[in-house]
Each structure stands twice: as C-alpha cells, then as structure tokens.
Design an enzyme around this catalytic site. Structure first.
Site, short mmCIF file in Angstrom:
data_model
loop_
_atom_site.label_atom_id
_atom_site.label_comp_id
_atom_site.label_asym_id
_atom_site.label_seq_id
_atom_site.Cartn_x
_atom_site.Cartn_y
_atom_site.Cartn_z
N ASP A 131 13.18 39.23 20.12
CA ASP A 131 12.53 38.47 19.04
C ASP A 131 12.82 36.97 19.10
OD1 ASP A 131 13.36 41.21 16.82
OD2 ASP A 131 11.59 40.90 18.12
N THR A 132 13.78 36.59 19.94
CA THR A 132 14.17 35.17 19.96
C THR A 132 13.93 34.58 21.35
OG1 THR A 132 16.45 35.52 20.70
CG2 THR A 132 16.01 35.79 18.33
N ALA A 136 17.73 43.66 34.39
CA ALA A 136 16.47 43.83 33.65
C ALA A 136 16.58 42.99 32.38
CB ALA A 136 16.24 45.30 33.32
N VAL A 137 15.83 41.90 32.37
CA VAL A 137 15.82 41.02 31.20
C VAL A 137 14.52 41.28 30.45
CG1 VAL A 137 16.05 38.65 30.38
CG2 VAL A 137 17.10 39.33 32.56
N HIS A 159 16.18 33.87 23.32
CA HIS A 159 17.34 34.20 24.17
C HIS A 159 16.87 34.70 25.54
CE1 HIS A 159 21.16 36.49 25.14
NE2 HIS A 159 21.53 35.25 24.94
N SER A 175 22.66 40.33 33.03
CA SER A 175 22.08 39.53 34.12
C SER A 175 22.64 38.12 34.18
CB SER A 175 20.56 39.49 33.95
OG SER A 175 20.02 40.80 34.08
N PHE A 176 23.10 37.63 33.04
CA PHE A 176 23.68 36.28 33.03
C PHE A 176 24.92 36.21 33.92
CE2 PHE A 176 23.91 32.11 31.18
CZ PHE A 176 25.25 31.79 31.24
#
Ligand SMILES: Nc1c(NC[C@H](O)[C@H](O)[C@H](O)CO)[nH]c(=O)[nH]c1=O
Ligand SMILES: CC(=O)[C@@H](O)COP(=O)(O)O
Length: 218
Positions: A148-149, A143-144, A151, A119-120
């Site tokens: 766990d981070t 789809a983002v 990001h 997506s970026f």
C-alpha cells in the site's frame, strides 16, 4: 565520424561454420569504422577498414565471437542468495534454479544456498560471496511485491542496485533473479506458473556467465 575499434583478429584459416575461434592474432589489428549518422541505430554501417598489418594470403581475418557454454561447466561453483520474505514465491524460484543446475550437470557439491531476510539484504551478501573467490557466479533470488505504500520502490530499486553493485565491485557475475511484481498473482506466474520460472532462467544465465568468465575472460 570514424570510430577506432581495437579487436583481436584471428589469422588462422577457419571454417565459416565455427563461431568460436581458438588462438588469437599475436598482433591486434586496428580496424577503423566509418559510418553515417543515419546508420547509428542498425548494424548496417558502411565499414571501411584500414588494416595496419597486411594479412598473408594464407590467413583469413575473422572476428572472434565469445560466448559462455551451458554444457562445459565442470568445476564451476555457484551460490544462490535467496530472500525469505515472500517465501511462498522465493522457494519455488530457488527450486527452479536448483533443478536447472541439476539438469545441466552441475554437481550438488558445487552449489551453495544462503538465506537472507529480504531482498534488500541480497546485495551486501552477494558482494561478500563474490569477493570470497569461492564461486564463479552468484544467483540472487527474491520477490518484491507492491503493497500500500512506496516501500516497494525502495526495496525493489535497492535490490537491483545492490546486485549490480556486487557484480561490479566483486568482478563476479551476480545474476538478478529478483521478481518485482504488482501483486502475488504476477509473482506466482513467474515462479513456476504460466510465465515460467525466473529462478530457472537465472540459473541458466549464471552458468553461461560463469563459463564466459572462466573460459574466455580470464
Ligand atoms: N516488502 C518486501 C521486502 N521487505 C523487506 C526488505 O527486503 C528488508 O528485509 C527490510 O526492509 C529490512 O532491511 N522484502 C522482499 O524481499 N520483498 C518484499 O515484498
Ligand atoms: C515491497 C514492500 O515493502 C511491501 O510489500 C510492503 O507493503 P506496504 O507498502 O503495504 O507496507
């Protein structure tokens, strides 16, 4: 505080049922609005109008309402930019978009699909496609899904700002069909599950915006 709003007023006598008015006043009429601060939120403003040009008694002032059509899309061309990341989600989103184009009689030869890694990358490609002048609208699908981070925030925000920037920079409507979800379940629900198909919705928006720009904003 009075607001000055220039608008086109249609002088032709029109049936009240018609929402779209063809032809426009040869002379824009300046309408001044006056309102109290308490009425800022609603549309219940007390409107005092001072018309600069007196209307003849055969003319009827009418505010034009412009909207894109979902059915007059002959010759409109579309491109879908779709992210491969989370393809288990983006492919049904794409299929929903393509099915919607078919349902609304957009010819297959008038739709292109461009795949990008994630997506970026959508924004820069959407901008390039918009500026190519080959398409009347660009549909952006991705789809983002949060991991766990942090990001997720970077990708989601970049995708949104990238698509908006592509719209504004190219002047071609770029439709934001990128899911931003907390988990895979939320994503699947929106890719043909219980919450519908956001790819299909994006295609509908693309048709309407392309029609609005082509038929009313040129
Ligand atoms: N985590 C997700 C990504 N990450 C990849 C980025 O979009 C980009 O391709 C990479 O950072 C290289 O520039 N992409 C998604 O579409 N969805 C995600 O959940
Ligand atoms: C949206 C993302 O970039 C995300 O899926 C990456 O996962 P993580 O934050 O666990 O690296």
């Amino acid at each position: 505080m009075a607001l000055n709003l220039k608008t086109l007023v249609n002088h032709a006598p029109l049936s009240s049922s018609r929402q779209l008015f063809h032809g426009v006043s040869p002379k824009p009429t300046s309408i001044s609005f006056s309102h109290s601060s308490s009425s800022l939120q609603g549309f219940g403003t007390q409107i005092a109008t001072q018309r600069k040009e007196p209307l003849s008694n055969q003319q009827t002032a009418a505010v034009r309402h412009l909207t894109g059509s979902l059915i007059t899309n002959e010759g409109l061309r579309f491109v879908v930019v779709v992210a491969r990341f989370n393809e288990i989600v983006t492919r049904p989103l794409l299929e929903g978009a393509l099915a919607t184009f078919k349902r609304y009689s957009v010819k297959e030869e008038d739709v292109d699909v461009v795949w990008v890694p994630g997506s970026f990358e959508i924004g820069v490609v959407a901008d390039r496609l918009g500026k190519s002048r080959k398409y009347h609208a660009v549909i952006c699908i991705g789809a983002v899904i949060r991991g766990d981070t942090t990001h997720y925030d970077a990708v989601a925000n970049s995708a949104a700002s990238g698509v908006l920037s592509a719209s504004l920079s190219s002047g071609v409507p770029c439709i934001f069909g990128v899911l931003t979800c907390e988990n895979m379940e939320q994503a699947m629900d929106r890719a043909g599950g219980k919450s519908g198909n956001k790819g299909a919705e994006a295609a509908l928006t693309a048709i309407e915006m392309a029609s609005l720009f082509e038929h009313h904003l040129k």
